[in-house]
Structures are given as C-alpha cells and as structure tokens.
Design a protein around this motif. Structure first.
Motif, PDB file in Angstrom:
ATOM      1  N   SER A   1      50.586  -8.010 -82.937  1.00  0.00           N
ATOM      2  CA  SER A   1      50.764  -9.459 -82.868  1.00  0.00           C
ATOM      3  C   SER A   1      49.947 -10.060 -81.720  1.00  0.00           C
ATOM      4  N   GLU A   2      49.984  -9.400 -80.560  1.00  0.00           N
ATOM      5  CA  GLU A   2      49.254  -9.899 -79.390  1.00  0.00           C
ATOM      6  C   GLU A   2      47.749  -9.921 -79.605  1.00  0.00           C
ATOM      7  N   LYS A   3      47.245  -8.898 -80.306  1.00  0.00           N
ATOM      8  CA  LYS A   3      45.802  -8.736 -80.463  1.00  0.00           C
ATOM      9  C   LYS A   3      45.286  -9.224 -81.820  1.00  0.00           C
ATOM     10  N   ASN A   4      46.190  -9.798 -82.613  1.00  0.00           N
ATOM     11  CA  ASN A   4      45.825 -10.282 -83.945  1.00  0.00           C
ATOM     12  C   ASN A   4      45.216  -9.162 -84.795  1.00  0.00           C
ATOM     13  N   LEU A   5      45.858  -7.998 -84.751  1.00  0.00           N
ATOM     14  CA  LEU A   5      45.459  -6.837 -85.538  1.00  0.00           C
ATOM     15  C   LEU A   5      46.570  -6.508 -86.529  1.00  0.00           C
ATOM     16  N   ILE A   6      46.263  -5.678 -87.526  1.00  0.00           N
ATOM     17  CA  ILE A   6      47.322  -5.210 -88.410  1.00  0.00           C
ATOM     18  C   ILE A   6      47.911  -3.926 -87.823  1.00  0.00           C
ATOM     19  N   SER A   7      49.211  -3.704 -88.060  1.00  0.00           N
ATOM     20  CA  SER A   7      49.902  -2.523 -87.533  1.00  0.00           C
ATOM     21  C   SER A   7      49.936  -1.425 -88.584  1.00  0.00           C
ATOM     22  N   VAL A   8      49.534  -0.223 -88.172  1.00  0.00           N
ATOM     23  CA  VAL A   8      49.446   0.909 -89.104  1.00  0.00           C
ATOM     24  C   VAL A   8      50.090   2.143 -88.481  1.00  0.00           C
ATOM     25  N   VAL A   9      50.970   2.784 -89.215  1.00  0.00           N
ATOM     26  CA  VAL A   9      51.459   4.113 -88.859  1.00  0.00           C
ATOM     27  C   VAL A   9      50.691   5.128 -89.694  1.00  0.00           C
ATOM     28  N   LEU A  10      50.043   6.072 -89.021  1.00  0.00           N
ATOM     29  CA  LEU A  10      49.383   7.185 -89.694  1.00  0.00           C
ATOM     30  C   LEU A  10      50.305   8.389 -89.606  1.00  0.00           C
ATOM     31  N   THR A  11      50.753   8.851 -90.761  1.00  0.00           N
ATOM     32  CA  THR A  11      51.644  10.006 -90.800  1.00  0.00           C
ATOM     33  C   THR A  11      51.109  11.014 -91.800  1.00  0.00           C
ATOM     34  N   PHE A  12      51.706  12.186 -91.844  1.00  0.00           N
ATOM     35  CA  PHE A  12      51.154  13.280 -92.634  1.00  0.00           C
ATOM     36  C   PHE A  12      52.221  13.902 -93.534  1.00  0.00           C
TER      37      PHE A  12
ATOM     38  N   ILE B   1      59.742  12.761 -97.624  1.00  0.00           N
ATOM     39  CA  ILE B   1      58.653  11.813 -97.425  1.00  0.00           C
ATOM     40  C   ILE B   1      59.021  10.445 -97.995  1.00  0.00           C
ATOM     41  N   ALA B   2      59.765  10.419 -99.094  1.00  0.00           N
ATOM     42  CA  ALA B   2      60.189   9.131 -99.667  1.00  0.00           C
ATOM     43  C   ALA B   2      61.129   8.403 -98.718  1.00  0.00           C
ATOM     44  N   GLU B   3      62.052   9.130 -98.088  1.00  0.00           N
ATOM     45  CA  GLU B   3      62.977   8.520 -97.133  1.00  0.00           C
ATOM     46  C   GLU B   3      62.231   8.009 -95.904  1.00  0.00           C
ATOM     47  N   ARG B   4      61.267   8.800 -95.439  1.00  0.00           N
ATOM     48  CA  ARG B   4      60.499   8.387 -94.265  1.00  0.00           C
ATOM     49  C   ARG B   4      59.752   7.080 -94.537  1.00  0.00           C
ATOM     50  N   LYS B   5      59.129   6.998 -95.694  1.00  0.00           N
ATOM     51  CA  LYS B   5      58.423   5.764 -96.070  1.00  0.00           C
ATOM     52  C   LYS B   5      59.389   4.579 -96.102  1.00  0.00           C
ATOM     53  N   GLU B   6      60.562   4.796 -96.674  1.00  0.00           N
ATOM     54  CA  GLU B   6      61.545   3.716 -96.818  1.00  0.00           C
ATOM     55  C   GLU B   6      62.008   3.201 -95.461  1.00  0.00           C
ATOM     56  N   ILE B   7      62.319   4.123 -94.533  1.00  0.00           N
ATOM     57  CA  ILE B   7      62.815   3.718 -93.225  1.00  0.00           C
ATOM     58  C   ILE B   7      61.717   3.029 -92.425  1.00  0.00           C
ATOM     59  N   LEU B   8      60.509   3.583 -92.456  1.00  0.00           N
ATOM     60  CA  LEU B   8      59.391   2.952 -91.757  1.00  0.00           C
ATOM     61  C   LEU B   8      59.102   1.564 -92.316  1.00  0.00           C
TER      62      LEU B   8
ATOM     63  N   PHE C   1      51.205  -1.615 -92.627  1.00  0.00           N
ATOM     64  CA  PHE C   1      50.804  -0.522 -93.507  1.00  0.00           C
ATOM     65  C   PHE C   1      51.326   0.812 -92.990  1.00  0.00           C
ATOM     66  N   ILE C   2      51.657   1.692 -93.922  1.00  0.00           N
ATOM     67  CA  ILE C   2      51.898   3.103 -93.627  1.00  0.00           C
ATOM     68  C   ILE C   2      50.822   3.882 -94.366  1.00  0.00           C
ATOM     69  N   TYR C   3      50.072   4.682 -93.635  1.00  0.00           N
ATOM     70  CA  TYR C   3      49.018   5.488 -94.254  1.00  0.00           C
ATOM     71  C   TYR C   3      49.470   6.939 -94.247  1.00  0.00           C
ATOM     72  N   VAL C   4      49.768   7.475 -95.429  1.00  0.00           N
ATOM     73  CA  VAL C   4      50.222   8.856 -95.565  1.00  0.00           C
ATOM     74  C   VAL C   4      49.011   9.718 -95.910  1.00  0.00           C
ATOM     75  N   LYS C   5      48.577  10.510 -94.960  1.00  0.00           N
ATOM     76  CA  LYS C   5      47.441  11.397 -95.160  1.00  0.00           C
ATOM     77  C   LYS C   5      47.939  12.765 -95.609  1.00  0.00           C
ATOM     78  N   GLU C   6      47.426  13.218 -96.745  1.00  0.00           N
ATOM     79  CA  GLU C   6      47.813  14.549 -97.230  1.00  0.00           C
ATOM     80  C   GLU C   6      47.282  15.605 -96.272  1.00  0.00           C
ATOM     81  N   PHE C   7      48.198  16.456 -95.794  1.00  0.00           N
ATOM     82  CA  PHE C   7      47.797  17.518 -94.875  1.00  0.00           C
ATOM     83  C   PHE C   7      47.489  18.766 -95.693  1.00  0.00           C
TER      84      PHE C   7
END
Length: 311
Positions: A42-53, A73-80, A87-93
C-alpha cells in the motif's frame, strides 16, 4: 485476490512486493508477516504477492519424508486468500526446480515472473540449489536487478519457526487449545463421509466416518474431541473419536464424528471438522455397556464446552 500457478496466464505485469515461504499453518506469526507485506504494498503502490511452494521440498527431495503438515495446499490457499493479498503464486517444487541456481531463481521467478521491487524475507532465509545463497546474496541480487530487500528480524523469524513447531507438537499431544491459540483460528480437517463398521449406530451414537484424502495432513492425537461443522449453512456441534476402537478389537485408525440433535444422511458429503477442545484419551472398555455410559458422559461434557464457547 488470485491464486496463480506457474502455468497461469494471468500473472500480473505490475511491480510487486513479495514474501517467500511455505507458510504451513498460516499461523499468527505468518499473519504478522502478511500484514507487513500488504502495508508495504500500500505504501509503495505495489501489488502484494506471497510466493509459496508445493509439494513441500521434503516431499520431493527425501524418499521417505513422512511429513505432516498443518494445512493441505487447498487449505493454505484459502487461509492466505482471506488476509488481503493481491496474489498467491504457488510454484510447483520439483527436482528440476531444486537444481536452479540462486541467481536463476531470482531472475526467472522474482524478476521476470513477479516483477519484484521489494522483498520481505527472514534474516536466515536460504535459497537456490542446495540452499547455498542467503540474505546477503539476495541483497546483492537486489542491487543488480533493482529491488529492495527488507529483513525480518531474528525475533520475528523465531516466533514464526517456533510457532509452527509448537503447533505440530501440541496437535500430536492432543493440546488443541494451545494449537488454536498459535494458529489464531481453530484447527480443522476436510474429508468425505464414508461408510464405517456401524459401531456407533448400534450404540445409538451414529457417526460420520471421515476420510481425509491428503496423507500429509496432520491428524491430532487419538482421543475424543469437541467439534463443529457446517451443514446446509448451519453450524452443527458434536464430538469425535480419533483412534482404533479398541473396545471392539478393531485395528484400523478411523475418524468418527457424532453430531448432536442431527439425523440427516451425510454419506459421500464433504465436511470440514473444526476442533474446539479435547475431552479424553481413547480407552478400551470392559464392555460395550461401559463404553456407552462413557459416551453419554462425553456428550454432557462436550455440551458444557459448547455452551461455554457460545456464552
């Protein structure tokens, strides 16, 4: 809020602030990091992204991980998703991804994919092939590629790490209250109601046998719990046994929920079981009659807990 995967065509072309992690449990420590992330965005006028695996790196890199996670993983996405992220970016490990050098990870994922301008990360974060790079390397890459690195303090990182460990320990010992306090919400599991042996129905305590499809989901210690669920948009309460039904000399572990003042057919329905408290360990009783007497007492005890929670 969107959940993205590596193959997703809608990855934003907008500069972002990113934090990186497994975020298993998305507990109160994680939630503080997410608050910091959204504030900076919000301060920097950027979008917020969580990168998870996903899968968890240990699932991929160890042959017999026997890993237990607080969330699927479905629960994690829901809570986040409920925490105000863009955005939540789920990278396949994968094993191929694990071979990526630290610089290539930064360039291909953070810079080229997520257009990062600000990273919020723990002081002890390691990344790249064999986890060979650290926060000093990330700061160096930041100068090269034009992004800032904000360090999460040792104390904050310790709070996050210890909480995850303590939650798992608490659940394995049946301490639901401690687990729920660290999570900031009531622990739950999702599953499908399947047919069981019918022991409960014979004792006039019919149960819904819950099959949890994700083998890595941590199931709390065997015993009797006070629970709630949602059915047809209404909250229903009950008690649940996790264990092997020793009084009936059964040997297969089951998850059996009995709902109070409820007589509808739940077979093949998906249910979320929320853990409110724990009543007792699972015992082998001398007779079925003794077990029934205990179940009646369990119900009274559970109803007292529920009444107190709703007071």
């Amino acid at each position: 809020m969107k959940v993205l995967t590596a193959s997703h065509s809608s990855i934003p072309q907008t500069p972002s602030v990113v934090t990186i992690g497994t975020f298993d449990g998305v507990h109160i420590g994680h939630q503080q990091i997410i608050k910091k992330l959204t504030k900076r965005a919000s301060e920097k006028n950027l979008i917020s992204v969580v990168l998870t695996f996903f899968p968890h790196p240990r699932m991929v890199l160890q042959q017999n991980p026997n890993i237990e996670l607080l969330n699927t993983i479905a629960e994690r996405k829901e809570i986040l998703s409920a925490l105000g992220l863009d955005f939540i970016y789920v990278k396949e490990f994968t094993k191929v991804f694990a071979e990526l050098s630290a610089r290539d990870f930064v360039k291909t994922i953070l810079v080229d994919t997520l257009h990062v301008k600000h990273v919020i990360i723990g002081y002890d974060h390691q990344f790249g092939k064999n986890r060979s790079a650290n926060i000093d390397d990330l700061k160096r890459f930041g100068k090269e590629f034009g992004f800032e690195v904000e360090e999460i303090s040792a104390q904050d990182v310790e709070d996050v790490a210890v909480s995850s460990t303590k939650i798992r320990t608490a659940l394995r010992s049946g301490d639901i209250k401690t687990a729920n306090a660290f999570l900031g919400y009531n622990y739950y599991l999702n599953g499908t109601v399947v047919r069981g042996k019918g022991f409960g129905k014979k004792m006039e305590f019919p149960t819904a046998n819950i099959n949890v499809p994700d083998a890595y989901k941590l199931i709390p210690k065997n015993g009797v719990y006070v629970i709630s669920s949602i059915h047809n948009d209404k909250t229903i309460y009950g008690m649940m046994n996790i264990g092997v039904n020793p009084t009936f000399n059964a040997d297969k572990k089951t998850i059996e929920a009995h709902f109070f003042n409820f007589d509808q057919n739940l077979y093949n329905q998906d249910l979320r079981i929320v853990f409110l408290d724990r009543l007792r360990d699972e015992y082998k009783f001398e007779s079925v009659e003794a077990l029934i007497a205990q179940l009646r007492q369990d119900q009274k005890n559970a109803q007292q807990v529920i009444a107190a929670l709703n007071a």
